[in-house]
Design an enzyme around this catalytic site. Structure first.
Site, PDB file in Angstrom:
ATOM      1  N   HIS A 121     -13.242  20.016  18.047  1.00  0.00           N
ATOM      2  CA  HIS A 121     -14.650  20.202  18.428  1.00  0.00           C
ATOM      3  C   HIS A 121     -15.119  18.915  19.110  1.00  0.00           C
ATOM      4  CE1 HIS A 121     -19.003  20.740  17.940  1.00  0.00           C
ATOM      5  NE2 HIS A 121     -18.786  22.003  17.620  1.00  0.00           N
ATOM      6  N   ARG A 165     -21.129  21.374   9.338  1.00  0.00           N
ATOM      7  CA  ARG A 165     -21.889  20.204   8.889  1.00  0.00           C
ATOM      8  C   ARG A 165     -21.623  19.840   7.435  1.00  0.00           C
ATOM      9  NH1 ARG A 165     -25.141  20.502  13.227  1.00  0.00           N
ATOM     10  NH2 ARG A 165     -26.387  18.640  13.627  1.00  0.00           N
ATOM     11  N   GLU A 189     -26.093  40.280  15.305  1.00  0.00           N
ATOM     12  CA  GLU A 189     -25.362  39.725  14.151  1.00  0.00           C
ATOM     13  C   GLU A 189     -26.347  39.376  13.037  1.00  0.00           C
ATOM     14  OE1 GLU A 189     -23.189  35.820  13.747  1.00  0.00           O
ATOM     15  OE2 GLU A 189     -21.468  37.035  14.285  1.00  0.00           O
ATOM     16  N   GLU A 225     -27.134  27.025   8.889  1.00  0.00           N
ATOM     17  CA  GLU A 225     -27.019  28.396   9.425  1.00  0.00           C
ATOM     18  C   GLU A 225     -27.624  29.455   8.524  1.00  0.00           C
ATOM     19  OE1 GLU A 225     -24.551  26.174   9.348  1.00  0.00           O
ATOM     20  OE2 GLU A 225     -23.911  25.880  11.427  1.00  0.00           O
ATOM     21  N   ASP A 284     -26.819  32.361  14.210  1.00  0.00           N
ATOM     22  CA  ASP A 284     -27.458  31.521  13.191  1.00  0.00           C
ATOM     23  C   ASP A 284     -27.595  30.050  13.571  1.00  0.00           C
ATOM     24  OD1 ASP A 284     -24.826  30.697  13.093  1.00  0.00           O
ATOM     25  OD2 ASP A 284     -24.361  31.822  11.276  1.00  0.00           O
ATOM     26  N   HIS A 299     -15.592  22.166  11.990  1.00  0.00           N
ATOM     27  CA  HIS A 299     -16.777  21.510  12.546  1.00  0.00           C
ATOM     28  C   HIS A 299     -18.003  21.605  11.650  1.00  0.00           C
ATOM     29  CE1 HIS A 299     -19.137  25.141  13.510  1.00  0.00           C
ATOM     30  NE2 HIS A 299     -17.982  25.719  13.755  1.00  0.00           N
TER      31      HIS A 299
HETATM   32  C1  UD1 Z   1     -23.462  24.229  16.429  1.00  0.00           C
HETATM   33  C2  UD1 Z   1     -24.243  25.148  15.469  1.00  0.00           C
HETATM   34  C3  UD1 Z   1     -23.285  25.819  14.512  1.00  0.00           C
HETATM   35  C4  UD1 Z   1     -22.145  26.501  15.258  1.00  0.00           C
HETATM   36  C5  UD1 Z   1     -21.473  25.503  16.194  1.00  0.00           C
HETATM   37  C6  UD1 Z   1     -20.416  26.188  17.028  1.00  0.00           C
HETATM   38  C7  UD1 Z   1     -26.492  24.408  14.844  1.00  0.00           C
HETATM   39  C8  UD1 Z   1     -27.295  23.563  13.937  1.00  0.00           C
HETATM   40  N1  UD1 Z   1     -25.157  24.348  14.676  1.00  0.00           N
HETATM   41  O1  UD1 Z   1     -22.895  23.192  15.634  1.00  0.00           O
HETATM   42  O2  UD1 Z   1     -23.992  26.793  13.752  1.00  0.00           O
HETATM   43  O3  UD1 Z   1     -21.215  26.969  14.300  1.00  0.00           O
HETATM   44  O4  UD1 Z   1     -22.456  24.956  17.083  1.00  0.00           O
HETATM   45  O5  UD1 Z   1     -19.529  25.266  17.591  1.00  0.00           O
HETATM   46  O6  UD1 Z   1     -27.033  25.091  15.679  1.00  0.00           O
HETATM   47  N2  UD1 Z   1     -21.034  18.275  21.544  1.00  0.00           N
HETATM   48  C9  UD1 Z   1     -20.605  17.906  22.816  1.00  0.00           C
HETATM   49  N3  UD1 Z   1     -20.391  18.887  23.749  1.00  0.00           N
HETATM   50  C10 UD1 Z   1     -20.568  20.206  23.488  1.00  0.00           C
HETATM   51  C11 UD1 Z   1     -21.009  20.570  22.210  1.00  0.00           C
HETATM   52  C12 UD1 Z   1     -21.244  19.594  21.249  1.00  0.00           C
HETATM   53  O7  UD1 Z   1     -20.414  16.735  23.090  1.00  0.00           O
HETATM   54  O8  UD1 Z   1     -20.347  21.037  24.377  1.00  0.00           O
HETATM   55  C13 UD1 Z   1     -21.245  17.217  20.513  1.00  0.00           C
HETATM   56  C14 UD1 Z   1     -22.529  16.405  20.738  1.00  0.00           C
HETATM   57  O9  UD1 Z   1     -22.306  15.098  20.310  1.00  0.00           O
HETATM   58  C15 UD1 Z   1     -23.511  17.104  19.808  1.00  0.00           C
HETATM   59  C16 UD1 Z   1     -22.611  17.472  18.636  1.00  0.00           C
HETATM   60  O10 UD1 Z   1     -21.385  17.845  19.236  1.00  0.00           O
HETATM   61  O11 UD1 Z   1     -24.582  16.280  19.421  1.00  0.00           O
HETATM   62  C17 UD1 Z   1     -23.140  18.551  17.740  1.00  0.00           C
HETATM   63  O12 UD1 Z   1     -23.597  19.655  18.483  1.00  0.00           O
HETATM   64  P1  UD1 Z   1     -24.684  20.665  17.824  1.00  0.00           P
HETATM   65  O13 UD1 Z   1     -24.969  21.754  18.774  1.00  0.00           O
HETATM   66  O14 UD1 Z   1     -25.852  19.887  17.302  1.00  0.00           O
HETATM   67  O15 UD1 Z   1     -23.992  21.202  16.523  1.00  0.00           O
HETATM   68  P2  UD1 Z   1     -22.539  21.780  16.273  1.00  0.00           P
HETATM   69  O16 UD1 Z   1     -21.945  20.992  15.166  1.00  0.00           O
HETATM   70  O17 UD1 Z   1     -21.808  21.937  17.540  1.00  0.00           O
HETATM   71  N1  UDP Z   2     -12.990  28.957  20.357  1.00  0.00           N
HETATM   72  C1  UDP Z   2     -12.607  28.606  21.643  1.00  0.00           C
HETATM   73  N2  UDP Z   2     -11.878  27.444  21.825  1.00  0.00           N
HETATM   74  C2  UDP Z   2     -11.516  26.647  20.791  1.00  0.00           C
HETATM   75  C3  UDP Z   2     -11.941  27.007  19.492  1.00  0.00           C
HETATM   76  C4  UDP Z   2     -12.668  28.167  19.306  1.00  0.00           C
HETATM   77  O1  UDP Z   2     -12.901  29.321  22.610  1.00  0.00           O
HETATM   78  O2  UDP Z   2     -10.856  25.622  21.023  1.00  0.00           O
HETATM   79  C5  UDP Z   2     -13.801  30.191  20.161  1.00  0.00           C
HETATM   80  C6  UDP Z   2     -13.249  31.158  19.132  1.00  0.00           C
HETATM   81  O3  UDP Z   2     -12.345  32.064  19.720  1.00  0.00           O
HETATM   82  C7  UDP Z   2     -14.511  31.842  18.613  1.00  0.00           C
HETATM   83  C8  UDP Z   2     -15.577  30.782  18.770  1.00  0.00           C
HETATM   84  O4  UDP Z   2     -15.057  29.798  19.644  1.00  0.00           O
HETATM   85  O5  UDP Z   2     -14.869  32.942  19.439  1.00  0.00           O
HETATM   86  C9  UDP Z   2     -15.931  30.159  17.443  1.00  0.00           C
HETATM   87  O6  UDP Z   2     -16.774  29.075  17.671  1.00  0.00           O
HETATM   88  P1  UDP Z   2     -17.022  27.915  16.627  1.00  0.00           P
HETATM   89  O7  UDP Z   2     -15.903  27.843  15.652  1.00  0.00           O
HETATM   90  O8  UDP Z   2     -17.350  26.705  17.426  1.00  0.00           O
HETATM   91  O9  UDP Z   2     -18.387  28.368  15.927  1.00  0.00           O
HETATM   92  P2  UDP Z   2     -18.723  29.344  14.705  1.00  0.00           P
HETATM   93  O10 UDP Z   2     -18.102  30.663  14.966  1.00  0.00           O
HETATM   94  O11 UDP Z   2     -18.233  28.680  13.455  1.00  0.00           O
HETATM   95  O12 UDP Z   2     -20.207  29.393  14.713  1.00  0.00           O
END
Ligand code: UD1
Ligand code: UDP
Length: 376
Positions: A238, A207, A114, A128, A92, A205
């Protein structure tokens, strides 16, 4: 072609990539949008996956529209060059919704892994709930993890012939990794876990929790940490600075709170096994932790994953500071309350979701037959 971009998609796509690699009739082309960077690379490395292509759309702090337009800008060329027979997206995220729409425009059948999770509130989780509904509208094969998610799709008028109930590949991934013997790289974690210290695990994490709700979560954890000095509170943070800017000032400096960088997947699995209690707003963690019989308090107002709530190991508690404290105290102090929540259940899968998914994709492409549905 499988297209994915974030940490949880990588975890849940890895088993399917392996199943497609093992298939005699299908060959995967692995494309990363690179929506995440470090957090995605960590998972790819653990599962030994090197994407054939990486669109490299990551830009720290970019908006959802900026991210979406970068994916839409870069994906068409990849689709034109590779001409896949079908594209699989998972979950999602923005990668999923935009990837699915790009494939639809290119008249390539979309497979949604999923599929059918619904909170019922378009704005929560944001974005999502909308992302998975949008993807579902242009999907040719819905791979629903559970009968609940299948029923959500049927209620929306989706043709039953296009739905296969396969289980969630998160359990396939967990089964591969849960048996590994893992050492924490962080010395504080290595020492405390081998000493058997009581541990509470936190991830957040979402939003809709940014800002004040996340401040309430941080304040609650700080209060709990002061109340239980013998208990360790572990927070793999995160990467998002929006999360860190709120939580670090509230949690830094507390002797029994350990803030670490995102843990490698097997370390995080190990942490779930070690934890006494888990507080989270993550989707994937809600699915994984029940396998270990660990009570999960979900820091959200609703969930698209009701199965473990019904089974009794997951409880929705929202983000009110006092509520979080009260619910955690009850579980940490009251053995009977803890035992009532801590039984291992696995409503999300049996470890064969990837095999069922690959078979259903083969049937979509008329080169194989589906397997019987996952009964749940
Ligand atoms: C995204 C997904 C969310 C998912 C989550 C898993 C969207 C809109 N959101 O949220 O559904 O649950 O991933 O974790 O698709 N960043 C880094 N390094 C990384 C990843 C993220 O620095 O490896 C930081 C950056 O500043 C980035 C911010 O996190 O801009 C947000 O990343 P983004 O992919 O936009 O959304 P998430 O909150 O991670
Ligand atoms: N996870 C990980 N390291 C961490 C935290 C989570 O590998 O420090 C894994 C966790 O086991 C799960 C996935 O990340 O499989 C969940 O991701 P996240 O919570 O970022 O996203 P969501 O599931 O909410 O979309």
């Amino acid at each position: 072609m499988v297209i994915y971009g974030t940490r949880p998609e990588a975890v849940k796509m890895a088993p399917l990539i392996r199943a497609l690699e093992a298939s005699e009739v299908l060959t995967p082309i692995v494309v990363s949008t690179g929506q995440h960077r470090e957090m995605l690379d960590q998972v790819n490395k653990w599962f030994g996956i090197t994407p054939d292509l990486d669109l490299g759309v990551f830009k720290a702090g970019q908006s959802l529209t900026e991210l979406a337009s970068r994916i839409l800008d870069k994906l068409p060329e990849v689709l034109r060059d590779a001409q896949p027979d079908a594209v699989v997206v998972q979950g999602d995220t923005t990668t999923v919704a935009v990837g699915a729409i790009a494939c639809f425009y290119h008249e390539i059948p979309v497979v949604h892994l999923e599929a059918g999770l619904r909170s019922g509130n378009l704005f929560s989780p944001f974005p999502e709930e909308a992302n998975r509904r949008l993807a579902g509208q242009v999907t040719s094969l819905h791979l629903a993890p559970t009968t609940t998610s299948r029923d959500n799709l049927l209620r929306e008028g989706i043709d039953p012939a296009t739905i296969a109930v396969v289980g969630n590949t998160v359990i396939d991934a967990l089964n591969w990794s849960a048996g590994e013997s893992v050492e924490f790289e962080d010395e504080r974690l290595a020492e405390a876990s081998s000493a058997g210290r009581r541990m509470v695990l936190l991830t957040t994490h979402r939003r809709e929790n940014w800002g004040e709700p996340m401040g309430d979560i941080g304040a609650a954890i700080a209060e709990l940490a002061r109340r239980y000095p013998e208990t360790l509170f572990v927070f793999p943070a995160h990467k998002n600075p929006v999360v860190r800017d709120v939580l670090y000032p509230l949690l830094e400096g507390l002797e029994n709170v350990v803030i670490v960088e995102p843990l490698d997947y097997p370390e995080f699995v190990h942490a779930q096994k070690w934890a006494t209690l888990i507080l989270t707003d993550s989707g994937g963690v809600q699915e994984e932790a029940p396998s270990f019989g660990k009570p999960v308090l979900v820091l959200r107002e609703n969930t698209e994953r009701p199965e473990a709530v019904v089974a009794g190991t997951v409880k929705l508690i929202g983000t009110d500071r006092q509520r979080i404290v009260d619910e955690a105290v009850r579980l940490l102090d009251d053995r009977a309350a803890y035992d009532a929540m801590s039984h291992a259940v696995n409503p999300y899968g049996d470890g064969n979701a990837a095999e069922r998914s690959a078979a259903a994709i083969a049937q979509l492409l008329e080169v194989g037959e589906r397997l019987p549905d996952f009964a749940g």
